[in-house]
Design a protein around this motif. Structure first.
Motif, mmCIF file in Angstrom:
data_model
loop_
_atom_site.group_PDB
_atom_site.id
_atom_site.type_symbol
_atom_site.label_atom_id
_atom_site.label_comp_id
_atom_site.label_asym_id
_atom_site.label_seq_id
_atom_site.Cartn_x
_atom_site.Cartn_y
_atom_site.Cartn_z
ATOM 1 N N UNK A 35 -67.645 -133.511 66.695
ATOM 2 C CA UNK A 35 -67.460 -133.239 65.273
ATOM 3 C C UNK A 35 -68.825 -133.153 64.603
ATOM 4 N N UNK A 45 -64.194 -130.575 63.125
ATOM 5 C CA UNK A 45 -63.982 -130.415 64.562
ATOM 6 C C UNK A 45 -64.765 -129.218 65.087
ATOM 7 N N UNK A 48 -63.314 -129.503 71.924
ATOM 8 C CA UNK A 48 -62.842 -130.599 72.756
ATOM 9 C C UNK A 48 -62.929 -130.203 74.221
ATOM 10 N N UNK A 56 -60.092 -126.714 73.194
ATOM 11 C CA UNK A 56 -59.810 -126.339 71.821
ATOM 12 C C UNK A 56 -61.140 -126.154 71.118
ATOM 13 N N UNK A 102 -58.594 -141.255 68.631
ATOM 14 C CA UNK A 102 -59.995 -141.037 68.921
ATOM 15 C C UNK A 102 -60.821 -142.291 68.693
ATOM 16 N N UNK B 32 -49.300 -136.025 62.858
ATOM 17 C CA UNK B 32 -49.742 -137.397 63.073
ATOM 18 C C UNK B 32 -50.779 -137.679 61.989
ATOM 19 N N UNK B 34 -53.682 -140.453 60.132
ATOM 20 C CA UNK B 34 -54.629 -141.517 60.447
ATOM 21 C C UNK B 34 -55.464 -141.865 59.211
ATOM 22 N N UNK B 101 -52.072 -137.141 71.072
ATOM 23 C CA UNK B 101 -52.456 -137.246 69.664
ATOM 24 C C UNK B 101 -53.959 -137.417 69.607
ATOM 25 N N UNK B 102 -54.536 -137.037 68.505
ATOM 26 C CA UNK B 102 -55.978 -137.158 68.363
ATOM 27 C C UNK B 102 -56.677 -135.845 68.610
ATOM 28 N N UNK B 103 -55.982 -134.820 69.014
ATOM 29 C CA UNK B 103 -56.586 -133.517 69.216
ATOM 30 C C UNK B 103 -56.894 -132.882 67.881
ATOM 31 N N UNK B 104 -58.116 -132.345 67.737
ATOM 32 C CA UNK B 104 -58.507 -131.563 66.578
ATOM 33 C C UNK B 104 -58.056 -132.196 65.265
ATOM 34 N N UNK B 105 -58.534 -133.382 64.994
ATOM 35 C CA UNK B 105 -58.244 -134.010 63.720
ATOM 36 C C UNK B 105 -58.884 -133.233 62.578
ATOM 37 N N UNK B 107 -60.093 -133.827 58.841
ATOM 38 C CA UNK B 107 -60.448 -134.946 57.984
ATOM 39 C C UNK B 107 -60.542 -134.525 56.529
#
Lengths: 113, 117
Positions: A35, A45, A48, A56, A102, B32, B34, B101-105, B107
């Motif tokens: 990030x 992002x 990944x 991704x 994460x 999801x 967070x 889960x947690x992929x490409x968060x 923000x």
């Protein structure tokens, strides 16, 4: 202890140069995400990696590239640096198994002059 | 495209005051949710998460958040803040998928909380 380790902590580069940032994931994690956090903004992002492949990608130019090694560690490379690339670069790791949130490292502060 | 809005850029409270930080997201599917916190000089840490089930989730250090699907909101609350809660708080969302889960968060821009003793 963050569990995720990044190096270096700070870096100063000149426009047009290239930079490599490194990340070791938390023990037991196999997925690494990168990030970019500009001043006053939330993390954005970049991409990944899992099983040594980019899985991704966010809205970043091809100047941003990465790599994941068999031990799950990762590198972020940025070519032809621009002033606008100055930011905190965060590495985050997670596990592909189940719903693993994460875990972030402390980041690398990159300054481009 | 998904996006996250955090309503307050900087919140200043006295110790023992109650806290509510707003977070709204835009995404039509299942998500999801967070909340992460970043204390001065430290890395981003997970405060709490919502995947499914009870929309009121409890996290660490007395924080909780309520998912209101009809309002696309996931507000963070704490009944009584302490000086040690001074930090930056980030709301984040990702699309529910068959993968982890947690992929490409995605923000939000963050809210700086300053608590005076």
């Amino acid at each position: 202890d963050a569990g995720v380790t990044q190096s270096p902590t700070h870096l100063i580069k000149t426009r047009g140069q290239q930079v490599t940032l490194r990340c070791s994931p938390k023990s037991g994690h196999d997925t690494v995400s990168w990030y970019q956090q500009a001043l006053g903004q939330g993390p954005q992002f970049i991409f990944q990696y899992y099983e040594e492949e980019e899985r991704q990608r966010g809205n970043f130019p091809d100047r941003f590239s990465g790599h994941q090694f068999p031990n799950y560690s990762s590198e972020l490379n940025v070519n032809a640096l621009l002033l606008g690339d100055s930011a905190l670069y965060l590495c985050a790791s997670s596990s592909r198994q189940g719903r693993s949130p994460l875990h972030f490292g402390n980041g690398t502060r990159l300054t481009v002059t | 495209a998904q996006s996250v809005s955090q309503h307050n850029h900087h919140v200043i409270l006295s110790e023992a005051a109650s806290l509510e930080l707003g977070c709204n997201y835009s995404y039509g599917g299942t998500v999801n949710l967070f909340w992460y916190v970043q204390y001065p000089g430290q890395h981003l840490q997970l405060l709490l998460k919502y995947f499914s089930g009870d929309p009121l989730v409890k996290g660490i250090k007395g924080f909780e958040a309520e998912f209101i699907k009809s309002k696309f909101s996931f507000n963070l609350r704490k009944p009584s803040v302490q000086w040690s809660d001074t930090a930056e708080y980030f709301c984040a969302v990702n699309a529910e998928s068959s993968e982890q889960a947690g992929t490409a968060l995605i923000f939000g821009k963050g809210t700086t909380l300053s608590v005076s003793s």
